[in-house]
Design an enzyme around this catalytic site. Structure first.
Site: not given
Ligand code: PEP
Ligand code: MG
Length: 835
Positions: A456, A693, A717, A764
């Protein structure tokens, strides 16, 4: 009763104040107070009766322990360690008792004059707890045996070597995988404090009090290093055994010693002023800038004190207040790692050496604040000079403690960390909250020693528009502040101290990129339509109202992912319904009628929210995260759903459920949404979709599609769980690649499941902004892409050049590749028009 002790000169020469030694470690008394002798003689003698604690392997330095536990370091010349023993002859052995004036080391004065940086020989009191220097006999010529320092001792000084009781010593080897760093040093100090005996640990030419965690760390002991443990006093034998047993137990961090066929432990890295580091791309791009770390604004302190008693009292009160503050924080901390760090801070706050050093300075007329800062910085510098990244990390802990005490002393309001504009931010690893404190555009780029490309922190860096490299290794920590850098995140490289030619080439590339971006930005608001006429909405991932503004400015067609957990990351209390409604409304308003996918709170894993303390989980990524947490906290879920429903009139929005692995989870959230809508008397419900995910969700995509309004594939994920590779693990960072055929298979299965019910699919995760992946994702069936705002214009430009039929054929071929390298090679060929 206090006794007077005279130390005599170990050499013929000129006795100068220690501050005149041309080396800050000595001149700033980082190792302790003393004098500096410019020698004319070539034999070093004992300055008092003492026991030899250790002679450095390079024979240029010796440490002694005298009556009352007084410890001395005699260091012949500066930077003479590099002579590797040449020109020195040692006349004593470790553990040997010596009388004042006895020969210790002879040296070749001419050789040193020709090869050493300086002949200046510091004589330093490295351990003088209970002593005060009452006179320095400096600024004059001395002969060996003439006084150089006069000391008095606070009672303990009157103890002679014989009077302090029996003395024991033994060798030990450090089994701790990461050496004697802060936490174990704190435990050793606690153990040593439980005995009346003076316990010290020594290595090479230095020996330090085992009661001082900071001094223990400054030995720089690493896994496999040998050290000498000594105890003197009434319970010396028991103390020696207890401390030795504790160290040799490994304190839960033990690692077997390397056999001769195994490689030796890595040597500490020297400062890195030039060279190239290789890392893993977390956000693409190129940046030129100077190395910088997050620093906090200096708290101003006055140097002169208002009397010794007053300054001692205010310093003690401030330190006591900080200790209480730390104890309180530790008591409320459920996370074991954070608790251990607080315990390390607490042990620093009780460090007797830090106090002794601060009190010495107060005794010289300095203010408590000035003395505290000087004492902490002295130790911090000594730790930094070890060149060991792990010890360098502890410098931050020390400086944190310095700051807490200065805030308590001065009443100054603490402000967040600062960094010069246009710098390349270097760090071991960062917390999302640390990055969130920086304005977008402030840094030119980011490079961390650890971390993973889809962690993150990397996502936040990318959202700031900064090229970012992660997992670049410990070399990052050895780069001096201010060093010029070229961060080529596209190529996964960072050049340290590049030459003029490399800088010029990078500047040229930056200019070309800027032109390309400007061209893409000029038409960014136009839709992205493929050559064969298919429109592909390109959306932005956002985590704040400011991100929403940036998304609109970048020409995004909406937001395919609002990470609601980022809206409330850095706070101790859960956001209430009103607060949330206000934030969602503000985001919708910024996007002026463009659609927004609001993802329900995805807390857990590497996204800890202080207001939702998590229990200690063996494996947080597989723990109570995302929808699992929401379903265990129905009130939290209700508050969020109600807030979204209340804000929904501000713009088109839908709701997305994170970390779904089972159909029942979607059903439970739908039931909660219906309940919230009933309570509020809301009319039409927003569309409810799921994130794909987990491999489980991809495998039951058909069932999920029957009940979900849409899918959004979280490739970050999905890659982590699909490949069973932690997205934050630096060792695996290069392999956690969403273009691995296994992950592409999961994406294909998800798209097929959605297609059977005609549900739209977007992507995403970070893969959506990877130019190599864009044609494959569209070819597999994704109809929308959502990414960091900065990538929107160029992704739209890329899509306008694609043919969807060709993308489908390309994706089918990608699925057949044996590994990610082959997929990437195929993607390169496709982009270059070779297939
Ligand atoms: C992902 O897992 O690709 C996602 C968009 O969610 P995050 O990165 O916030 O876990
Ligand atoms: Mg995620």
């Amino acid at each position: 009763m206090d006794a007077e002790l005279i130390l005599v000169s170990p050499l013929d020469g000129w006795c100068a104040p220690l501050a005149e030694a041309p080396d800050p470690v000595f001149a700033e008394a980082m190792l302790g107070d003393g004098v500096a002798i410019d020698p004319s003689g070539s034999v070093l003698h004992a300055p008092c009766d003492a026991v030899v604690v250790g002679v450095h392997a390079a024979r240029h330095a010796i440490s002694l322990r005298a009556a009352g536990g007084l410890e001395l370091l005699l260091h012949i010349g500066l930077e003479t360690v590099s002579l590797g023993g040449e020109g020195f002859e040692v006349h004593v052995a470790d553990g040997q008792s010596v009388r004042q004036g006895e020969r210790l080391i002879s040296f070749d004065l001419d050789l040193l004059a020709a090869r050493a940086r300086s002949l200046i020989t510091p004589v330093v009191l490295t351990g003088a707890e209970g002593f005060a220097i009452t006179r320095h006999f400096t600024g004059r010529a001395v002969r060996a045996g003439e006084p150089i320092l006069q000391l008095t001792g606070g009672g303990v000084a009157s103890r002679s070597l014989a009077a302090i009781g029996p003395q024991f010593s033994r060798q030990l080897r450090v089994p701790l995988a990461h050496g004697l760093h802060a936490r174990p040093a704190g435990r050793v100090a606690d153990c040593a404090k439980g005995f009346a005996a003076e316990v010290s640990l020594g290595r090479g030419g230095r020996s330090v009090s085992a009661r001082s965690p900071v001094a223990l760390m400054s030995l720089g002991l690493r896994h496999g290093d040998e050290a000498t443990l000594t105890a003197a006093g009434p319970d010396a034998e028991a103390a020696l055994e207890a401390v030795a047993a504790l160290i040799e137990s490994g304190m839960g961090e033990g690692k077997p010693f390397a056999t001769s066929s195994e490689p030796a432990a890595a040597a500490p890295s020297p400062p890195l002023s030039s060279g190239v580091l290789r890392g893993v791309t977390a956000a693409p791009g190129l940046a030129i800038g100077r190395a910088a770390r997050l620093v906090r604004r200096e708290i101003a302190v006055t140097e002169a004190g208002q009397g010794i008693a007053h300054e001692q009292a205010v310093l003690s009160a401030a330190v006591a207040a900080v200790r209480a503050e730390i104890a309180e924080a530790a008591a409320g901390e459920v996370n074991a790692t954070r608790r251990a760090i607080l315990a390390a801070h607490a042990s620093f706050a009780e460090d007797p050496e830090l106090f002794a050093q601060a009190e010495r300075l107060i005794g010289e007329g300095k203010s408590g604040a000035f003395a505290w800062r000087a004492a902490v910085n002295g130790f911090a510098e000594a730790l930094r000079s070890l060149g060991d990244p792990r010890m360098a990390e502890r410098v931050d802990d020390l400086l944190d403690l310095e700051r807490r005490v200065l805030v308590a002393l001065t009443g100054e309001v603490d402000v967040g960390p600062q960094i010069a504009e246009g710098s390349i931010l270097l760090a071991d690893d960062l917390l999302p909250s640390q990055l969130m404190g920086l304005e977008a555009g402030r840094i030119a780029g980011l490079c961390t020693a650890r971390g993973g490309p889809t962690s993150h922190v990397a996502i936040l860096a990318a959202a700031m528009g900064a090229p970012a490299l992660v997992a670049a290794g410990p070399g990052v920590l050895a780069i001096p502040d201010g060093a010029p850098l070229i961060l080529d995140a596209d190529a996964g490289l960072m050049s340290v101290g590049p030459d003029a030619k490399a800088l010029e080439a990078a500047q040229l590339r930056l200019a070309t990129r800027a032109d390309r971006r400007a061209a893409a930005q000029a038409v960014a608001a136009e839709p992205a339509v493929t050559r064969d006429g298919v429109g592909v909405p390109v959306l932005a991932n956002i985590g704040s109202v400011a991100d929403a503004r940036a998304a609109a400015a970048a020409g995004a067609d909406g937001s395919g992912l609002l990470r609601t957990e980022f809206l409330f990351l850095d706070r101790d209390t859960a956001p209430d319904e009103d607060e949330q409604a206000a934030q969602y409304r503000a985001v919708l308003e910024e996007l002026q009628g463009r659609p927004v996918v609001i993802r329900l709170l995805d807390v857990g894993g590497d996204k800890a929210a202080p207001y939702l303390p998590q229990t200690d989980e063996e494996n947080p990524a597989l723990g109570v995260r995302g929808v699992r947490l929401l379903l265990r906290r129905p009130q939290l879920l209700q508050a969020q759903l109600r807030a979204i429903l209340r804000a929904a009139d501000a713009g088109p929005c839908s709701i997305m459920v994170p970390m779904v692995a089972r159909l029942g989870e979607l059903r439970a959230v739908r039931a909660a949404l219906e309940e919230a809508a009933r309570d509020l008397g809301a009319g039409a419900l927003p569309e409810l979709g799921v994130m794909i995910e987990t491999p489980a969700a991809a495998m039951i995509a058909g069932q999920l599609a029957a009940e979900a309004g849409f899918f959004s594939i979280g490739t970050n994920d999905l890659t982590q769980y699909g490949l069973a590779m932690d997205r934050g693990e630096p060792e695996l960072a290069a392999e956690v690649d969403g273009l691995d055929p296994a992950v592409l298979g999961l994406i294909a299965a998800s798209c097929q499941g959605a297609a059977s019910y005609g549900r739209p699919v977007s992507v995403c995760g970070g893969l959506a902004a990877d130019p190599a992946a864009v044609p494959i994702l569209l070819g597999l069936g994704a109809q929308r892409l959502s990414m960091i705002a900065g990538a929107v214009p160029e992704t739209k430009a890329q899509i306008r050049g694609l043919d969807l039929a060709a993308c489908r054929a390309h994706a089918a071929e990608a699925l057949r590749q044996p590994d990610r390298e082959a997929v990437r090679a195929l993607a390169d060929a496709f982009r270059n028009g070779a297939c």
